[in-house]
Structure formats: C-alpha cells, structure tokens
Write an enzyme that holds these catalytic residues in place. Structure first.
Site, mmCIF file in Angstrom:
data_model
loop_
_atom_site.group_PDB
_atom_site.id
_atom_site.type_symbol
_atom_site.label_atom_id
_atom_site.label_comp_id
_atom_site.label_asym_id
_atom_site.label_seq_id
_atom_site.Cartn_x
_atom_site.Cartn_y
_atom_site.Cartn_z
ATOM 1 C CG PHE A 123 -1.819 1.172 1.305
ATOM 2 C CD1 PHE A 123 -2.886 1.408 0.462
ATOM 3 C CD2 PHE A 123 -1.585 2.126 2.434
ATOM 4 C CE1 PHE A 123 -3.736 2.323 0.474
ATOM 5 C CE2 PHE A 123 -2.374 3.162 2.520
ATOM 6 C CZ PHE A 123 -3.669 3.249 1.541
ATOM 7 N N GLY A 124 0.659 1.884 -1.206
ATOM 8 C CA GLY A 124 1.578 3.225 -1.172
ATOM 9 C C GLY A 124 0.960 4.717 -0.976
ATOM 10 C CG LEU A 125 -0.871 7.570 2.391
ATOM 11 C CD1 LEU A 125 -1.898 7.957 1.702
ATOM 12 C CD2 LEU A 125 -1.515 7.222 3.998
ATOM 13 N N GLY A 131 3.606 12.883 4.290
ATOM 14 C CA GLY A 131 3.837 11.807 5.242
ATOM 15 C C GLY A 131 2.472 12.003 6.179
ATOM 16 C CB THR A 158 5.823 -2.102 4.410
ATOM 17 O OG1 THR A 158 6.595 -1.134 5.421
ATOM 18 C CG2 THR A 158 6.224 -3.678 5.115
ATOM 19 C CD GLN A 339 19.005 1.025 33.358
ATOM 20 O OE1 GLN A 339 19.355 1.564 32.198
ATOM 21 N NE2 GLN A 339 19.891 1.460 34.278
ATOM 22 C CB ILE A 340 16.786 -6.045 33.623
ATOM 23 C CG1 ILE A 340 15.744 -5.030 34.495
ATOM 24 C CG2 ILE A 340 16.871 -7.232 34.018
ATOM 25 C CD1 ILE A 340 14.146 -5.586 34.272
ATOM 26 N N GLY A 342 21.828 -4.509 31.720
ATOM 27 C CA GLY A 342 23.015 -3.713 31.936
ATOM 28 C C GLY A 342 23.917 -3.517 30.998
ATOM 29 C CD GLU A 366 -0.185 0.282 9.502
ATOM 30 O OE1 GLU A 366 -1.212 0.041 9.857
ATOM 31 O OE2 GLU A 366 0.844 -0.708 9.203
HETATM 32 C C1 LIG Z 1 9.832 1.055 8.199
HETATM 33 C C2 LIG Z 1 8.670 1.875 7.650
HETATM 34 C C3 LIG Z 1 7.681 1.479 7.097
HETATM 35 C C4 LIG Z 1 6.586 2.191 6.267
HETATM 36 N N1 LIG Z 1 5.783 1.620 5.786
HETATM 37 C C5 LIG Z 1 4.742 2.088 5.003
HETATM 38 C C6 LIG Z 1 3.996 1.626 3.892
HETATM 39 O O1 LIG Z 1 3.815 0.436 3.795
HETATM 40 N N2 LIG Z 1 3.133 2.340 3.120
HETATM 41 C C7 LIG Z 1 3.034 3.822 3.511
HETATM 42 O O2 LIG Z 1 2.409 4.540 2.720
HETATM 43 N N3 LIG Z 1 3.941 4.449 4.338
HETATM 44 C C8 LIG Z 1 4.707 3.790 5.025
HETATM 45 N N4 LIG Z 1 5.731 4.500 6.012
HETATM 46 C C9 LIG Z 1 5.551 5.757 6.219
HETATM 47 C C10 LIG Z 1 4.908 6.018 7.396
HETATM 48 O O3 LIG Z 1 3.544 6.010 7.489
HETATM 49 C C11 LIG Z 1 5.295 7.715 7.562
HETATM 50 O O4 LIG Z 1 6.846 7.581 7.777
HETATM 51 C C12 LIG Z 1 4.527 8.474 8.855
HETATM 52 O O5 LIG Z 1 3.110 8.223 8.488
HETATM 53 C C13 LIG Z 1 5.068 9.682 9.254
HETATM 54 O O6 LIG Z 1 5.177 10.346 8.124
HETATM 55 P P1 LIG Z 1 6.588 11.128 7.835
HETATM 56 O O7 LIG Z 1 7.749 10.151 8.030
HETATM 57 O O8 LIG Z 1 6.589 11.888 6.727
HETATM 58 O O9 LIG Z 1 6.487 12.385 8.881
HETATM 59 P P2 LIG Z 1 6.095 13.747 9.194
HETATM 60 O O10 LIG Z 1 4.480 13.658 8.651
HETATM 61 O O11 LIG Z 1 6.928 14.633 8.500
HETATM 62 O O12 LIG Z 1 5.959 13.953 10.761
HETATM 63 C C14 LIG Z 1 7.188 14.452 11.260
HETATM 64 C C15 LIG Z 1 6.823 14.734 12.781
HETATM 65 O O13 LIG Z 1 6.104 15.912 12.749
HETATM 66 C C16 LIG Z 1 4.824 15.498 13.392
HETATM 67 N N5 LIG Z 1 3.482 16.090 13.032
HETATM 68 C C17 LIG Z 1 3.419 16.239 11.466
HETATM 69 N N6 LIG Z 1 1.869 16.713 11.305
HETATM 70 C C18 LIG Z 1 1.415 17.244 12.660
HETATM 71 C C19 LIG Z 1 0.522 17.979 13.030
HETATM 72 N N7 LIG Z 1 -0.695 18.122 12.634
HETATM 73 N N8 LIG Z 1 0.562 17.992 14.289
HETATM 74 C C20 LIG Z 1 1.431 17.393 15.197
HETATM 75 N N9 LIG Z 1 2.536 16.704 14.995
HETATM 76 C C21 LIG Z 1 2.893 16.920 13.437
HETATM 77 C C22 LIG Z 1 4.861 13.977 13.330
HETATM 78 O O14 LIG Z 1 3.937 13.446 14.224
HETATM 79 C C23 LIG Z 1 6.192 13.794 13.409
HETATM 80 O O15 LIG Z 1 6.364 13.519 14.659
HETATM 81 C C24 LIG Z 1 6.785 3.524 6.548
HETATM 82 C C25 LIG Z 1 7.595 4.075 7.276
HETATM 83 C C26 LIG Z 1 8.871 3.545 7.704
HETATM 84 C C27 LIG Z 1 9.921 4.261 8.497
#
Ligand SMILES: Cc1cc2nc3c(=O)[nH]c(=O)nc-3n(C[C@H](O)[C@H](O)[C@H](O)COP(=O)(O)OP(=O)(O)OC[C@H]3O[C@@H](n4cnc5c(N)ncnc54)[C@H](O)[C@@H]3O)c2cc1C
Length: 406
Positions: A123-125, A131, A158, A339-340, A342, A366
C-alpha cells in the site's frame, strides 16, 4: 463480559506461537544482522495460513476473525517484529483495501494472487512531501484514452520491493475538488506494469528483516478499471484502512513488549551481583512488575479494539488508543529490559539491544503518536458536542465520557 478466547482464536494464537518460537526466534538476530528478507519463513507462514488469516476464503484466505489475526501478529512479532510487519503490511495495508473496496473483477484478478500470502501486496501512501499530511500527495494519475497515466514517487513502502510482491495500491491525485483540495483516489498497479520501478531497499535501524522500498512511476499506465472504489474516495478509504492497521500495529507492539519482558525474566534470576541474583532486588522486581502490568493493559486494549471491529462496531478511537498505548508500552519495556541486562543489553547482537533499536518505529508507522492523539481528542470533542446537542448516534453508546465532560 467474557475474556475467554474462542477455540478458533486459541488455535491461531498457539499455531503462531509455536511457529514463531521454533522457526523465527532462533534466526531473528541473524536476519537483523544481515538485513535479510526471509523468503522461506514467509513461504512457510503462507502455508500455515498466517499470511491470509482473516482474508476471505473465496479468494484463498482463511476467513479468521480480526482478534485471531491480532493474536497471531503478537506472537510472530514476539519472535521478530521485522517478520511481524511483513505479515501486518501484507494483510492490513495490502489486501484489506482490495477486500473492502475492490470490485468482483479486481478481487478475482488481484486478491486471488495474494490472499494466501505466497505473493505479497503493498500500500503506497507516503511521499516526500506527504507523510502525516496526505493532502500533500504529488503523485498524479490522469485519465487518458481509458488508461490512468501515473507519474510520481512513493517512499518507505513495506513489501514494495520483494521478489514475491505482486503489486501495490497507491493513492494518487486524480483532480482538484470544488473546495480546492486535491481529489485523491486509490489505483491498483501490478508489479510488472511498464513505467513502474522500485529503488533499492532502505537501510534501517529496526524491522531489518522486512522490506521497504521507494516506488517510482514514470508514465506508468494501467487500465481505467484499476481505480479502486469510487474516484475521489481515496482519503476516506485510507482513513478506514489505517484504523484497522493501527490495531494490528498495536498487536505487533504488544508482541515486542512481551519479548522484552521474556528477555528480562530469563536474565534477572541468572545474573548474580552482591552474591545474589539481581531478580532478588526490589528495584529489579518493580521493573518486571511494571512491564507485565502495562503489557496486560496494552494487550487488553488491542484485543478490545479488535473485538469491536469484529462486531462491526465503531472502533476508530479505540484503535488510536491501543496503538499509542501499546507502542509506548513497548518503548518503556525495551528500555527497562535493556536496563535490567546492564552492559549486556547494550551489545549490538543482544536481543535486548535489538528490541531497543526496533521499538521506535512503532510510534511512527501507520500514524504517528501525535496524529493518533489528535484523532482521540477530536472524537472526544465530537462526542461531547453530540451529547450536548442530544444527538445519539451508533457510536454514542460506546463512548465513555471522561470525568469533567457532563
Ligand atoms: C519502516 C517504515 C515502513 C513504512 N511503511 C509504509 C507503507 O507500507 N506504506 C506507506 O504509505 N507508508 C509507510 N511508511 C511511512 C510512514 O507511515 C510515515 O513515515 C509516517 O506516516 C510519518 O510520516 P513522515 O515520516 O513523513 O513524518 P512527518 O509527517 O513529516 O512527521 C514528522 C513529525 O511531525 C509530526 N507532525 C506532523 N504533522 C503534525 C500535526 N498536524 N500535528 C502535530 N504533529 C505533527 C509527526 O507526528 C512527526 O513527529 C513507513 C515508514 C517506515 C519508516
């Protein structure tokens, strides 16, 4: 209220536990070291029915309920969350949209290829500028001569780049809505489509046995009927998909937290200091007790949200609560477990050290903890508005109104 699992749920949990402890756990450190996707393990999980546990039998799945699926995810992730996320992303992110929104033709064509898990669907979002804010989606799909012409890129996907991936459902911009916001739609892209390529898998600090790849679409054409559900329904669709995914990531987190407790419980009685096992010290005992207590609560939250889903009841808020609490429980458990142990817990090839590296992503994937907290708060405020307006909806009876809002 009945907290007992059904015989079928117990069977799935035990099957997953047995396989995970026998075939995954002994190899978890080596898979992590090599950052290797374990094709043989995934193939065996498919043979056992785990990779299609709750998918419809008419397409090759096992027809189990969501509670069974979460119990199995927990057990697989207790052995290795890298394998756990492969299963979760295939079922909850890859196949679930095809089940929920696919036409009979789409299900017959694509779901039958992957519902038994011998091949995977992704699934590609996520994109460079989309993000948490999916409204930033820049991948475009234009309808030309009965075909969607797709241009853009996705990242971190993924199961996107394994040798057994059959395709991906992407969210793309198919136009602009009257309010000026992007019209987002879901489109099915089989792996072999010309113009669709995968970049090299990412190097990660955790989930190293799983695959995440960037996806590129360059004048990639698929037939018009590959639109999944209605045009413009993409936003609503992925919100629904992510709700269920969050419960499953909660289960994955409970599995990891349990692994941390397992490790600490095995070590503390063996390690002698001051002439006694460190398990005799109250400071260590309190850590063990706190870990167990939080895991119990996180597991209960995950299973309650899964049960609500199985009953066809609203569970969105419960899903976000379960995901946050379970992922934060796992983080605390990983920290306390290390921590446990060490110094032994800081060694690169120690299980406790590996868990400590793995755990962070659970608070990000997610839906980050921040966005899930917003979902919870918004649902509380909406429920409060409903109560004040005297509106009783389907979801109202399930709401627990916190003290102070009456
Ligand atoms: C190992 C891995 C597997 C993944 N698998 C998939 C997959 O299969 N399909 C897919 O589509 N994606 C996938 N992702 C993407 C994942 O869902 C995103 O990384 C995640 O949704 C966060 O988006 P971002 O990394 O762009 O962070 P950002 O959206 O840039 O967020 C950065 C920080 O800002 C905060 N933030 C952003 N907006 C707000 C707001 N309005 N209020 C408060 N805080 C905010 C966030 O909480 C975070 O702390 C994967 C990521 C990883 C690392």
């Amino acid at each position: 209220m009945n907290f007992d699992l059904t015989p079928e749920q117990t069977r799935w949990r035990d099957l997953a536990r047995d396989f995970a402890q026998r075939a995954i756990r002994p190899r978890a450190a080596a898979l992590d070291r090599a950052q290797q996707f374990p094709y043989d393990i995934v193939e065996e999980m498919a043979r056992l029915g785990l990779m299609g546990l709750n998918l419809p039998p008419e397409y090759g799945g096992e027809g189990g309920d969501f509670v069974s699926y979460c119990l199995a995810i927990e057990e697989i992730s207790r052995a290795d969350t890298g394998v756990g996320i492969t299963m979760e992303a295939h079922v909850s992110l890859g196949c679930a949209p095809l089940v929920a929104f696919g036409s009979r033709e789409q299900q017959a064509r694509f779901l039958t290829q992957v519902a038994d898990g011998r091949r995977l669907w992704a699934f590609g979002l996520t994109e460079e500028h989309a993000g948490t804010d999916a409204g930033g989606t820049e991948t475009v799909a234009e309808l030309r001569d009965g075909q969607w012409v797709i241009n853009g890129a996705k990242r971190y996907i993924t199961n996107g780049g394994t040798a057994i991936t059959a395709g991906v459902t992407i969210i793309a911009r198919t136009g602009t809505r009257p309010d000026g916001k992007p019209e987002l739609s879901a489109i099915i892209v089989p792996q072999e489509t010309p113009g669709f390529t995968r970049g090299p898998a990412y190097e990660k600090v955790g989930w190293r046995a799983s695959n995440q790849s960037p996806l590129h679409f360059n004048d990639c054409r698929v037939p018009e009927w590959h639109l999944l559900g209605a045009r413009g329904a993409g936003f609503r669709q992925f919100l629904q998909i992510l709700d269920a995914g969050r419960v499953a990531v909660g289960a994955l987190s409970v599995g990891l937290a349990q692994a941390c407790l397992d490790e600490a419980l095995a070590y503390a009685p063996r390690r002698q200091q001051f002439g006694r096992p460190i398990a005799d010290f109250q400071a260590i005992q309190f850590k063990l007790a706190d870990m167990a207590m939080e895991i119990e609560l996180a597991r209960t939250m995950v299973l309650k949200a899964a049960w609500l889903k199985d009953q066809g009841r609203p569970y969105s808020r419960g899903a976000s609560m379960a995901k946050i609490f379970a992922s934060e429980t796992a983080k605390r458990a990983a920290d306390q477990s290390a921590q446990i142990l060490g110094g032994a817990g800081f060694l690169a090839d120690s299980a406790a050290g590996r868990y400590w590296r793995q755990v962070k992503i659970n608070e990000i994937g997610e839906g980050t903890s921040e966005i899930n907290r917003q979902i919870i708060a918004r649902s509380l405020l909406a429920a409060r508005d409903e109560l004040l307006a005297g509106i009783v909806t389907d979801s109202t009876p399930a709401l627990v109104v916190p003290a102070g809002i009456d």
